[in-house]
Motif scaffolding. Structure first.
Motif, PDB file in Angstrom:
ATOM      1  N   GLU A 187       0.829  -1.204   0.000  1.00 40.62           N
ATOM      2  CA  GLU A 187       0.000   0.000   0.000  1.00 40.62           C
ATOM      3  C   GLU A 187       0.865   1.256   0.000  1.00 40.62           C
ATOM      4  OE1 GLU A 187      -3.749   1.958   2.497  1.00 40.62           O
ATOM      5  OE2 GLU A 187      -2.555   0.347   3.386  1.00 40.62           O
ATOM      6  N   ALA A 188       1.891   1.269   0.849  1.00 43.51           N
ATOM      7  CA  ALA A 188       2.768   2.444   0.942  1.00 43.51           C
ATOM      8  C   ALA A 188       3.580   2.623  -0.330  1.00 43.51           C
ATOM      9  CB  ALA A 188       3.685   2.318   2.153  1.00 43.51           C
ATOM     10  N   VAL A 214       5.039   4.620  -9.063  1.00 47.21           N
ATOM     11  CA  VAL A 214       5.068   3.232  -8.586  1.00 47.21           C
ATOM     12  C   VAL A 214       3.680   2.622  -8.710  1.00 47.21           C
ATOM     13  CG1 VAL A 214       5.495   1.683  -6.637  1.00 47.21           C
ATOM     14  CG2 VAL A 214       6.943   3.706  -6.980  1.00 47.21           C
ATOM     15  N   GLY A 215       3.558   1.630  -9.586  1.00 52.42           N
ATOM     16  CA  GLY A 215       2.313   0.894  -9.723  1.00 52.42           C
ATOM     17  C   GLY A 215       2.471  -0.492  -9.134  1.00 52.42           C
ATOM     18  N   ARG A 216       1.545  -1.362  -9.421  1.00 57.41           N
ATOM     19  CA  ARG A 216       1.573  -2.710  -8.851  1.00 57.41           C
ATOM     20  C   ARG A 216       2.826  -3.470  -9.279  1.00 57.41           C
ATOM     21  NH1 ARG A 216      -1.799  -6.175  -6.334  1.00 57.41           N
ATOM     22  NH2 ARG A 216      -1.394  -8.400  -6.613  1.00 57.41           N
ATOM     23  N   VAL A 271       9.966  -4.569  -6.100  1.00 56.17           N
ATOM     24  CA  VAL A 271      10.664  -4.140  -4.880  1.00 56.17           C
ATOM     25  C   VAL A 271      10.400  -5.121  -3.738  1.00 56.17           C
ATOM     26  CG1 VAL A 271      10.837  -2.328  -3.133  1.00 56.17           C
ATOM     27  CG2 VAL A 271      10.699  -1.724  -5.557  1.00 56.17           C
ATOM     28  N   LEU A 272       9.151  -5.511  -3.554  1.00 56.93           N
ATOM     29  CA  LEU A 272       8.819  -6.445  -2.481  1.00 56.93           C
ATOM     30  C   LEU A 272       9.511  -7.789  -2.689  1.00 56.93           C
ATOM     31  CD1 LEU A 272       5.009  -5.658  -2.093  1.00 56.93           C
ATOM     32  CD2 LEU A 272       6.830  -5.086  -0.451  1.00 56.93           C
ATOM     33  N   ASN A 273       9.582  -8.234  -3.929  1.00 58.02           N
ATOM     34  CA  ASN A 273      10.204  -9.519  -4.231  1.00 58.02           C
ATOM     35  C   ASN A 273      11.722  -9.459  -4.123  1.00 58.02           C
ATOM     36  OD1 ASN A 273      11.556 -11.165  -6.720  1.00 58.02           O
ATOM     37  ND2 ASN A 273       9.950 -12.383  -5.760  1.00 58.02           N
ATOM     38  N   THR A 274      12.326  -8.494  -4.821  1.00 56.36           N
ATOM     39  CA  THR A 274      13.777  -8.481  -4.970  1.00 56.36           C
ATOM     40  C   THR A 274      14.485  -7.881  -3.761  1.00 56.36           C
ATOM     41  OG1 THR A 274      13.456  -8.312  -7.362  1.00 56.36           O
ATOM     42  CG2 THR A 274      15.640  -7.784  -6.525  1.00 56.36           C
ATOM     43  N   ALA A 275      13.918  -6.843  -3.182  1.00 57.70           N
ATOM     44  CA  ALA A 275      14.562  -6.201  -2.033  1.00 57.70           C
ATOM     45  C   ALA A 275      14.210  -6.879  -0.707  1.00 57.70           C
ATOM     46  CB  ALA A 275      14.168  -4.726  -1.971  1.00 57.70           C
TER      47      ALA A 275
END
Length: 211
Positions: A109-110, A117-119, A125-129
């Protein structure tokens, strides 16, 4: 495609590349976020050429804000749509400083509330970082999923939801990278290199080539 065949495909991709990652150069979640924002409708190679000069000078939200809009543009002007991207990056950096203590939030959400920044970017970012089992569907993943029949869908959201449903948990963190790389170098858009494809015998594409 049945689930046994899907698992065989993923096992082969894993065997060939046990520890896949993005081809974008980055050394922190923030650098990755900026690189992904810049990569829209641009190549990873082109983005890397720009960020390899930018990040040694400014690789935090405050440092990029200190560059200013015009200063940032000097570093990314070789990238397509750089004017709009520069504005999004500056606005994103301001939000990160003001609302997140200068850190990239580990929250979909953030992330999606940030300009540019879209989905898909949030998923990357959520996956790789952060190691989330998210799957960002770009044109390569959309093409490979439909051609092979691994996870066919009419649009990127359909393909993403299908992949999340049919990909076993043990592959979910890495499947994003495997499919991108497969689409980038083997299952290419105009003429797929089926003859040199490690999953050719499992793929259900009807118009296979000899290459």
């Amino acid at each position: 495609m049945n689930q046994v065949k899907r698992k065989q495909i993923l096992e082969r991709l894993r065997e060939a590349n046990p520890h896949p990652t993005t081809e974008l150069n980055y050394s922190s979640p923030f650098e990755l976020l900026i690189a992904v924002i810049l990569s829209a409708q641009a190549t990873d190679v082109g983005v890397n050429k720009a960020t390899d000069k930018l990040f040694p000078v400014a690789n935090t939200p405050q440092a990029i804000l200190d560059l200013g809009l015009d200063g940032l543009k000097q570093y990314i002007k070789t990238i397509g749509l750089f004017n709009a991207k520069a504005e999004n990056v500056i606005r994103t950096c301001r939000i990160l400083v003001e609302k997140h203590d200068g850190r990239v939030p580990e929250s979909r959400e953030a992330l999606e509330a940030l300009p540019g920044v879209g989905r898909k970017t949030a998923n990357v970012v959520l996956n790789t970082a952060f190691g989330w089992p998210t799957i960002a569907v770009d044109t390569h993943i959309f093409r490979v999923s439909n051609r092979t029949r691994l996870a066919p869908g009419k649009n990127v959201n359909e393909v993403e939801q299908k992949l999340l449903k049919v990909v076993p948990a043990e592959f979910k963190v890495d499947v994003h990278h495997w499919l991108i790389l497969h689409g980038r170098y083997t299952c290419v858009a105009r003429k797929p290199r089926c003859g040199s494809c490690l999953i050719e015998d499992l793929c259900e594409y009807n118009d296979k080539t000899e290459i």
